[in-house]
Design a protein around this motif. Structure first.
Motif, mmCIF file in Angstrom:
data_model
loop_
_atom_site.group_PDB
_atom_site.id
_atom_site.type_symbol
_atom_site.label_atom_id
_atom_site.label_comp_id
_atom_site.label_asym_id
_atom_site.label_seq_id
_atom_site.Cartn_x
_atom_site.Cartn_y
_atom_site.Cartn_z
ATOM 1 N N ARG A 109 -53.681 13.627 25.275
ATOM 2 C CA ARG A 109 -52.549 13.934 25.972
ATOM 3 C C ARG A 109 -52.458 15.652 26.150
ATOM 4 O O ARG A 109 -51.845 16.230 26.888
ATOM 5 N N ALA A 110 -53.105 16.339 24.850
ATOM 6 C CA ALA A 110 -53.053 17.619 24.975
ATOM 7 C C ALA A 110 -53.798 18.302 26.328
ATOM 8 O O ALA A 110 -53.728 19.212 26.694
ATOM 9 N N ALA A 111 -54.769 17.488 26.595
ATOM 10 C CA ALA A 111 -55.944 17.935 27.730
ATOM 11 C C ALA A 111 -55.241 17.488 28.900
ATOM 12 O O ALA A 111 -55.989 17.563 30.144
ATOM 13 N N GLY A 112 -54.095 16.932 29.180
ATOM 14 C CA GLY A 112 -53.539 16.597 30.276
ATOM 15 C C GLY A 112 -53.649 15.131 30.802
ATOM 16 O O GLY A 112 -53.514 14.987 32.108
ATOM 17 N N VAL A 113 -54.235 14.422 30.072
ATOM 18 C CA VAL A 113 -54.689 13.068 30.358
ATOM 19 C C VAL A 113 -53.508 11.885 29.680
ATOM 20 O O VAL A 113 -53.594 11.604 28.450
ATOM 21 N N LEU A 133 -66.051 6.185 14.633
ATOM 22 C CA LEU A 133 -64.814 7.062 14.340
ATOM 23 C C LEU A 133 -65.420 8.615 14.314
ATOM 24 O O LEU A 133 -64.463 9.412 14.633
ATOM 25 N N SER A 134 -66.804 8.761 14.007
ATOM 26 C CA SER A 134 -67.097 10.128 14.066
ATOM 27 C C SER A 134 -67.239 10.450 15.592
ATOM 28 O O SER A 134 -66.864 11.674 15.682
ATOM 29 N N GLN A 135 -67.626 9.463 16.472
ATOM 30 C CA GLN A 135 -67.831 9.896 17.887
ATOM 31 C C GLN A 135 -66.259 10.508 18.510
ATOM 32 O O GLN A 135 -65.998 11.042 18.994
ATOM 33 N N SER A 136 -65.410 9.381 17.989
ATOM 34 C CA SER A 136 -63.935 9.633 18.259
ATOM 35 C C SER A 136 -63.426 10.954 17.907
ATOM 36 O O SER A 136 -62.750 11.640 18.910
ATOM 37 N N GLN A 137 -63.635 11.308 16.630
ATOM 38 C CA GLN A 137 -63.277 12.723 16.269
ATOM 39 C C GLN A 137 -64.115 13.901 16.929
ATOM 40 O O GLN A 137 -63.497 14.676 17.374
ATOM 41 N N TRP A 138 -65.322 13.627 17.258
ATOM 42 C CA TRP A 138 -66.037 14.640 18.071
ATOM 43 C C TRP A 138 -65.536 14.723 19.269
ATOM 44 O O TRP A 138 -65.224 15.708 19.665
ATOM 45 N N LEU A 139 -65.090 13.904 20.149
ATOM 46 C CA LEU A 139 -64.569 13.768 21.455
ATOM 47 C C LEU A 139 -63.009 14.475 21.180
ATOM 48 O O LEU A 139 -62.828 15.345 22.034
ATOM 49 N N ALA A 140 -62.270 14.074 20.450
ATOM 50 C CA ALA A 140 -61.033 14.662 20.229
ATOM 51 C C ALA A 140 -61.268 16.303 19.699
ATOM 52 O O ALA A 140 -60.461 17.125 20.524
ATOM 53 N N ARG A 141 -62.041 16.733 19.028
ATOM 54 C CA ARG A 141 -62.391 18.150 18.801
ATOM 55 C C ARG A 141 -62.817 18.849 20.122
ATOM 56 O O ARG A 141 -62.206 19.937 20.550
ATOM 57 N N LYS A 142 -63.599 18.093 20.944
ATOM 58 C CA LYS A 142 -64.124 18.801 22.083
ATOM 59 C C LYS A 142 -62.872 18.829 23.095
ATOM 60 O O LYS A 142 -62.998 19.920 23.742
ATOM 61 N N LEU A 143 -61.945 18.189 23.134
ATOM 62 C CA LEU A 143 -60.701 18.382 24.132
ATOM 63 C C LEU A 143 -59.759 19.024 23.770
ATOM 64 O O LEU A 143 -58.745 19.138 24.216
ATOM 65 N N GLY A 144 -60.122 19.711 22.373
ATOM 66 C CA GLY A 144 -59.258 20.667 21.964
ATOM 67 C C GLY A 144 -58.092 20.234 20.964
ATOM 68 O O GLY A 144 -56.975 20.774 20.423
#
Length: 135
Positions: free
Chosen positions: A90-94, A56-67
């Motif tokens: 989705r916000a990153a266009g993926v 869960l912490s890695q997922s949140q880290w990645l979400a933050r890095k993607l904006g």
């Protein structure tokens, strides 16, 4: 002149995977490397990149890095974290299938993990560029 090098779709996907893994590593991400998957969609063979299951912490880290927006909570639910990661992608266009939540059994405990969607070459390059820009 040298003859042009011909690459297979698997090689091209693997090159994109390596770029993503390198960008994740340089950004401070500590997880297993991603892998190339072969699949058949409507009779067409495709190669995609699968990021490993994330805590869960890695997922949140990645979400933050993607904006993406990540809620500050002492004990976030796996469902909420999955939604945050999907919204960040989705916000990153993926635009991809939603992530899934799985239960991982570790030697001493069980924990929820997030399995991000498999990504096409273009999506992998997009994520890698975003991560490279934030270094």
């Amino acid at each position: 002149m040298a003859a042009p090098m011909i690459r297979t779709p698997h090689q091209a996907t693997n090159d994109a995977r390596l770029r993503l893994d390198d960008a994740l590593l340089r950004a401070g991400f500590d997880a297993a490397p991603s892998m190339v998957m072969k699949d058949v969609v409507e009779g067409v063979k495709i190669n995609r990149v699968r990021i490993p299951a994330l805590s869960l912490s890695q997922s949140q880290w990645l979400a933050r890095k993607l904006g993406g927006q990540v809620a500050r909570s002492d004990q976030p639910t796996a469902s909420a974290v999955r939604k945050e990661l999907d919204q960040a992608l989705r916000a990153a266009g993926v635009i991809a299938q939603p992530s899934t939540v799985v239960v991982a059994t570790l030697p001493s405990r069980r924990e929820n993990r997030i399995v991000p969607p498999s990504l096409s070459i273009g999506q992998v390059i997009r994520v890698a560029k975003i991560l490279e820009a934030h270094q």
